[in-house]
Write a protein that holds these residues in place. Structure first.
Motif, mmCIF file in Angstrom:
data_model
loop_
_atom_site.group_PDB
_atom_site.id
_atom_site.type_symbol
_atom_site.label_atom_id
_atom_site.label_comp_id
_atom_site.label_asym_id
_atom_site.label_seq_id
_atom_site.Cartn_x
_atom_site.Cartn_y
_atom_site.Cartn_z
ATOM 1 N N ASP A 63 0.836 -1.200 0.000
ATOM 2 C CA ASP A 63 0.000 0.000 0.000
ATOM 3 C C ASP A 63 0.870 1.249 0.000
ATOM 4 O OD1 ASP A 63 -2.938 1.118 0.679
ATOM 5 O OD2 ASP A 63 -1.475 2.240 1.878
ATOM 6 N N TYR A 64 1.944 1.224 0.761
ATOM 7 C CA TYR A 64 2.859 2.370 0.831
ATOM 8 C C TYR A 64 3.470 2.656 -0.537
ATOM 9 C CZ TYR A 64 7.095 5.014 2.019
ATOM 10 O OH TYR A 64 8.084 5.945 2.075
ATOM 11 N N GLU A 65 3.917 1.611 -1.217
ATOM 12 C CA GLU A 65 4.534 1.792 -2.528
ATOM 13 C C GLU A 65 3.511 2.225 -3.570
ATOM 14 O OE1 GLU A 65 6.342 -1.978 -3.183
ATOM 15 O OE2 GLU A 65 8.092 -1.559 -1.892
ATOM 16 N N ARG A 66 2.287 1.714 -3.433
ATOM 17 C CA ARG A 66 1.239 2.045 -4.390
ATOM 18 C C ARG A 66 0.762 3.499 -4.224
ATOM 19 N NH1 ARG A 66 -1.400 -2.126 -3.492
ATOM 20 N NH2 ARG A 66 -2.783 -1.339 -1.850
ATOM 21 N N LYS B 283 0.901 9.961 -1.363
ATOM 22 C CA LYS B 283 0.096 10.380 -0.218
ATOM 23 C C LYS B 283 0.942 10.640 1.012
ATOM 24 C CE LYS B 283 -3.327 7.782 0.806
ATOM 25 N NZ LYS B 283 -4.127 6.555 1.038
ATOM 26 N N TYR B 284 2.142 10.097 1.042
ATOM 27 C CA TYR B 284 2.934 10.119 2.271
ATOM 28 C C TYR B 284 4.115 11.088 2.183
ATOM 29 C CZ TYR B 284 0.187 5.915 2.712
ATOM 30 O OH TYR B 284 -0.857 5.024 2.745
ATOM 31 N N GLY B 285 3.921 12.195 1.550
ATOM 32 C CA GLY B 285 4.978 13.187 1.477
ATOM 33 C C GLY B 285 4.498 14.435 0.777
ATOM 34 N N THR B 286 5.437 15.287 0.389
ATOM 35 C CA THR B 286 5.114 16.516 -0.323
ATOM 36 C C THR B 286 5.654 16.405 -1.743
ATOM 37 O OG1 THR B 286 7.159 17.539 0.472
ATOM 38 C CG2 THR B 286 5.161 17.928 1.753
ATOM 39 N N PRO B 287 4.902 16.880 -2.750
ATOM 40 C CA PRO B 287 5.365 16.768 -4.142
ATOM 41 C C PRO B 287 6.460 17.787 -4.442
ATOM 42 C CG PRO B 287 3.322 18.008 -4.046
ATOM 43 C CD PRO B 287 3.595 17.530 -2.645
ATOM 44 N N GLU B 288 7.135 17.573 -5.542
ATOM 45 C CA GLU B 288 8.110 18.554 -6.014
ATOM 46 C C GLU B 288 7.382 19.857 -6.321
ATOM 47 O OE1 GLU B 288 10.550 19.343 -10.131
ATOM 48 O OE2 GLU B 288 10.595 17.282 -9.316
ATOM 49 N N ARG B 289 8.025 20.972 -5.957
ATOM 50 C CA ARG B 289 7.458 22.286 -6.245
ATOM 51 C C ARG B 289 8.482 23.136 -6.993
ATOM 52 N NH1 ARG B 289 5.852 24.634 -0.686
ATOM 53 N NH2 ARG B 289 7.798 23.561 -0.130
ATOM 54 N N ARG B 290 7.991 24.004 -7.851
ATOM 55 C CA ARG B 290 8.867 24.855 -8.647
ATOM 56 C C ARG B 290 8.356 26.294 -8.641
ATOM 57 N NH1 ARG B 290 11.556 21.811 -13.791
ATOM 58 N NH2 ARG B 290 12.175 19.901 -12.687
ATOM 59 N N ASN B 291 9.319 27.230 -8.612
ATOM 60 C CA ASN B 291 8.961 28.637 -8.740
ATOM 61 C C ASN B 291 8.902 28.958 -10.226
ATOM 62 O OD1 ASN B 291 8.668 31.457 -8.344
ATOM 63 N ND2 ASN B 291 9.682 31.211 -6.357
ATOM 64 N N THR C 146 9.363 12.248 0.573
ATOM 65 C CA THR C 146 8.475 11.146 0.928
ATOM 66 C C THR C 146 8.838 10.637 2.319
ATOM 67 O OG1 THR C 146 8.249 10.471 -1.387
ATOM 68 C CG2 THR C 146 7.639 8.856 0.294
ATOM 69 N N LYS C 147 7.816 10.546 3.186
ATOM 70 C CA LYS C 147 8.066 10.049 4.543
ATOM 71 C C LYS C 147 8.476 8.575 4.471
ATOM 72 C CE LYS C 147 4.714 13.133 6.742
ATOM 73 N NZ LYS C 147 3.459 13.217 7.535
ATOM 74 N N PRO C 148 9.419 8.163 5.295
ATOM 75 C CA PRO C 148 9.815 6.747 5.288
ATOM 76 C C PRO C 148 8.685 5.859 5.777
ATOM 77 C CG PRO C 148 10.843 7.912 7.113
ATOM 78 C CD PRO C 148 10.198 8.961 6.263
ATOM 79 N N LEU C 149 8.681 4.619 5.360
ATOM 80 C CA LEU C 149 7.641 3.665 5.724
ATOM 81 C C LEU C 149 7.484 3.570 7.241
ATOM 82 C CD1 LEU C 149 5.577 1.462 5.135
ATOM 83 C CD2 LEU C 149 7.485 -0.152 4.893
ATOM 84 N N ALA C 150 8.591 3.572 7.956
ATOM 85 C CA ALA C 150 8.525 3.415 9.414
ATOM 86 C C ALA C 150 7.706 4.524 10.069
ATOM 87 C CB ALA C 150 9.940 3.399 10.000
ATOM 88 N N GLU C 151 7.710 5.708 9.437
ATOM 89 C CA GLU C 151 7.011 6.850 10.024
ATOM 90 C C GLU C 151 5.499 6.769 9.825
ATOM 91 O OE1 GLU C 151 7.079 11.715 9.548
ATOM 92 O OE2 GLU C 151 8.873 10.544 9.053
#
Length: 629
Positions: free
Chosen positions: A255-258, A262-270, A358-363
C-alpha cells in the motif's frame, strides 16, 4: 415530546419563512378508504398506484430519523400529533405527481449524466478522493437499498429537478418583503431591568395535608413512576472489529509503494509565465533572452511587472494549463522555453526547484495499518451483520450469537426512557439513545431490527423485562409534592410582586427607586437583537422587549427562574442596504422560499388535475396497527 420536536424551528428566520421553506401539500384526508382500492395500495395518483410497501418503508425510516433527532423513541401518538404520517405520505404523493409530469413532458436524463452524478457523490469517495464502487455498495447495503433502486431514485430525482429548476430557480423576493424581514431580524433594543429577589415573595407557609392532597391530585402525572425496561445489547462496532483485524507487513508495504504520493510533499517549482499575443512574438522574445538581453527589457516591452508573471512556488497540480505544467516540470532551471498554452503562447521560466519529499515507511506504517484494518473491518462488518441476522432468524439467543461472533454483550438493568434507573442514577446504555429508543420500541419475545450506530456499526436489542408505568401514592412522593407546592406559591408571589413594581414604574416611580427598595442593582444591556441570547435576560424577557415600544414597562420570567421587570430604554431600527453581505444572503434565502411557495402551488394544481385517492384504512394499518376499521 412535542416541545422537543418543535425546537428545530427556533431561529427567527425559520419562524418567518417556515410556511414558504417547507413545501407541504395538503392531501391528508382527501378521501376515506376507497372501496375499490386493495389493501396493497396506499394511494392512487391519476392512474398510478402507490404500493403500501413504499409507505411502510418510508414511514419506518422517518420514525427512526425522528427518534434520533429528539433523542428518544417517538410513540405513534406523538408522531401523529407532529404530523409525520401526513409528511411522509405528502412526499410520496408529490414525487408520484412529479414523476407523472416527467413522463408526460418526456423529460429524461442520459446514462452518462446519471453516472456522473452518482460518481460525484462525496459519500462514495474513497481514501484517494475518487469514486469507490465498493464503498457505494457497502453504504447502500447498510441502508437497506438495492443498487438498482438507488439508481432509479437518483434518475427520478434528476428528472424532477429539471422541471423544478427550469420553472422556479432564480426567482427573487420583492424588496418590500426583504426590508420587512431585514428589519425584523436586525432591529435592536436596549433595556434596563431588575430581577425581583426570592425574598420579595415573603414567607411561604408550610402546606397542610389538604394542600398537598389537592396539589397532588391536580398534578398526579408529574409524580408517576415511568415505565422501566431491562434488555440485552450486542454491538458490532467497526473500530473494535478493526483492532482485531490482522494486516500483514507485506500488505502495508504494498500500500505504501502504491500510494507513495500520499505520504509526502510533491516537487514544487517557482514558475514565471510571460504571455504573448502570437507565437512569433514569443519566439522573438525567447531569442532575445537567449542572447543575454535582461528579462526586464522583455517585461517593459510587454508592459508587465515582475509580479504579473510570478506564479509562485507551486506543485504541478497547482498549474491550471496542463501544457504549461508539463513544460515547467520538465524544464531546466533558468532556461526559458516557449509553450503553446491553452490561452495562447507563453514563455515559461523556472527559477527554483524544491524536490519532493516522501516520509519513510517506518514513520507512516502505523497509520497505514490502522486505515487498512478499518477498511477491512468495514467490509467484514457487513458479512458479520448478515450472519448475525441469519442466526437471529434461526432462533439463536442474542447471548449465543454474541459469543459466536465475538460481539460486545451487555445486560442493561431497569432503565427509563430518559436513561435513569429507579434510583435516579444515569444508566450507561451501549450505543446511547438510538439503542435505548429501540429497547422501548421492542416487543418482548420478538426480534427487533438492528440499530445503526453513529460509528457505522450495529446493535441488536433483546427485551427481557418490562415494568409498566404506574401512579405513585402521595405517601411515596410527599416531600417532592411539598417542594413543588412551595415553588409554585413562591413563583406566584414573585409574579404578583413584579406586576406591582411594574405598575408603580408606569405611574412614575423610577426603576432605580424600585431597585433600592428591593436592595438590588439596576442592570443595563447592550443593544441586542431578538435572536439573542442576552446575558442576564431570559428568552421571555427578550420577547417582551420586542413586543414593547420605547419607554414601555413589562414583566417576564427571569433567567434565574424568578421574575424580571424591564424598561425598554432605546429602540434601533436598521437601514436596509441590499448590497451588504447579510442582505444578499437574506435575498437568496427569501428568493428560494418564494420559489418553493410557487412550486407548492404548482404541485397542488397538478395534484388537483391528476386526482388523488388515499386508502385511509391502509395508512392506519401502518401508523396505528390494531386501530384500523
Amino acid at each position: 415530546m412535542l416541545n422537543q420536536l418543535r425546537r428545530g424551528a427556533g431561529n427567527w428566520l425559520a419562524k418567518i419563512l417556515m410556511g414558504l421553506l417547507v413545501v407541504s401539500f395538503v392531501i391528508w384526508g382527501v378521501a376515506d378508504a376507497f372501496r375499490g382500492m386493495g389493501m396493497s395500495t396506499v394511494a392512487t395518483v391519476g392512474g398510478t398506484e402507490v404500493p403500501l410497501t413504499r409507505f411502510q418503508r418510508d414511514y419506518a425510516r422517518a420514525m427512526q430519523a425522528l427518534s434520533q433527532n429528539v433523542g428518544g423513541p417517538v410513540s405513534p401518538a406523538d408522531a401523529a400529533a407532529y404530523g409525520l404520517p401526513q409528511q411522509v405520505l405528502s412526499q410520496i404523493v408529490t414525487e408520484t405527481v412529479m414523476n407523472n409530469t416527467v413522463d408526460a413532458l418526456g423529460v429524461g436524463v442520459t446514462d452518462e449524466e446519471l453516472l456522473r452524478q452518482i460518481q460525484a457523490d462525496p459519500n462514495f469517495k474513497g481514501a484517494d478522493g475518487k469514486f469507490d464502487p465498493n464503498r457505494m455498495r457497502a453504504i447502500l447495503a447498510a441502508n437497506d437499498l438495492a443498487e438498482a433502486d438507488y439508481v432509479n431514485a437518483i434518475r427520478g430525482l434528476s428528472e424532477r429537478r429539471q422541471i423544478m429548476e427550469g420553472l422556479f430557480s432564480g426567482i427573487t423576493a420583492p424588496e418590500i418583503m426583504l426590508k420587512a424581514l431585514y428589519t425584523y431580524g436586525n432591529e435592536q433594543r436596549t433595556v434596563r431591568y431588575i430581577d425581583v429577589p426570592p425574598q420579595a415573595a415573603g414567607k411561604i407557609a408550610e402546606p397542610t395535608d389538604a394542600d398537598l392532597k389537592t396539589y397532588f391530585d391536580a398534578h398526579k402525572a408529574e409524580f408517576s413512576a415511568p415505565e422501566y425496561r431491562s434488555f440485552q445489547v450486542a454491538t458490532l462496532d467497526p473500530v473494535t472489529l478493526a483492532a482485531s483485524t490482522p494486516v500483514s507487513e507485506e500488505d502495508v508495504k504494498a500500500d505504501y509503494e502504491r500510494n507513495a504520493a500520499k505520504y509526502g510533499t510533491p516537487e514544487r517549482r517557482n514558475v514565471q509565465q510571460i504571455p504573448f499575443p502570437d507565437r512569433t512574438s514569443a519566439d522573438v522574445a525567447l531569442a532575445k533572452l537567449s542572447a543575454g538581453n535582461p528579462l526586464s527589457d522583455i517585461l517593459a516591452e510587454r508592459k508587465l511587472s515582475p509580479a504579473d508573471i510570478d506564479l509562485g512556488l507551486v506543485a504541478k497540480t497547482g498549474l491550471i494549463d496542463p501544457k504549461v505544467a508539463d513544460a515547467a516540470f520538465s524544464a531546466a532551471p533558468n532556461q526559458p522555453i516557449v509553450v503553446d498554452g491553452r490561452f495562447g503562447p507563453v514563455i515559461v521560466i523556472v527559477t527554483e526547484i524544491k524536490p519532493g519529499e516522501t516520509k519513510p515507511l517506518a514513520e507512516v506504517e502505523g497509520d497505514i495499518k490502522r486505515q487498512m484494518a478499518e477498511d477491512l473491518a468495514r467490509r467484514n462488518l457487513l458479512n458479520i451483520y448478515d450472519q448475525v441476522e441469519d442466526a437471529l432468524s434461526g432462533g439463536q439467543s442474542l447471548k449465543e450469537i454474541a459469543d459466536k461472533f465475538h460481539l460486545a454483550f451487555v445486560e442493561v438493568g431497569s432503565v427509563s426512557l430518559n436513561g435513569l434507573s429507579p434510583q435516579g442514577d444515569a444508566v450507561n446504555v451501549p450505543g446511547g439513545q438510538p439503542v435505548l429508543a429501540a429497547a422501548f420500541q421492542a416487543d418482548s419475545g420478538s426480534d427487533s431490527d438492528a440499530v445503526k450506530l453513529a460509528s457505522g456499526g450495529y446493535a441488536w436489542v433483546d427485551l427481557t423485562q418490562t415494568t409498566p408505568a404506574r401512579d405513585r401514592t402521595l405517601d411515596e412522593v410527599k416531600a417532592d409534592v411539598a417542594s413543588a407546592w412551595k415553588a409554585e406559591k413562591t413563583q406566584a408571589a414573585l409574579t404578583a410582586k413584579a406586576a406591582e413594581i411594574a405598575e408603580a414604574v408606569r405611574k412614575g416611580q423610577s426603576l432605580d427607586d424600585a431597585a433600592k427598595a428591593l436592595d438590588v442593582d439596576v442592570m443595563t444591556t447592550a443593544p441586542f437583537k431578538r435572536s439573542g441570547p442576552v446575558p442576564g435576560l431570559s428568552a421571555g424577557a427578550i420577547a417582551a422587549a420586542f413586543r414593547s415600544a420605547k419607554g414601555s414597562v413589562a414583566t417576564a420570567a427571569s433567567a434565574t427562574g424568578g421574575q424580571s421587570v424591564i424598561v425598554v430604554s432605546d429602540v434601533y431600527d436598521p437601514d436596509f442596504d441590499p448590497t451588504l453581505p447579510d442582505s444578499v444572503t437574506l435575498a437568496d434565502q427569501a428568493g428560494q422560499s418564494v420559489g418553493n411557495a410557487l412550486l407548492s402551488e404548482y404541485v397542488s394544481s397538478l395534484e388537483a388535475s391528476e386526482g388523488i385517492k388515499i386508502n385511509q384504512a391502509a395508512v392506519t394499518q401502518v401508523v396505528a396497527p390494531g386501530q384500523g376499521s
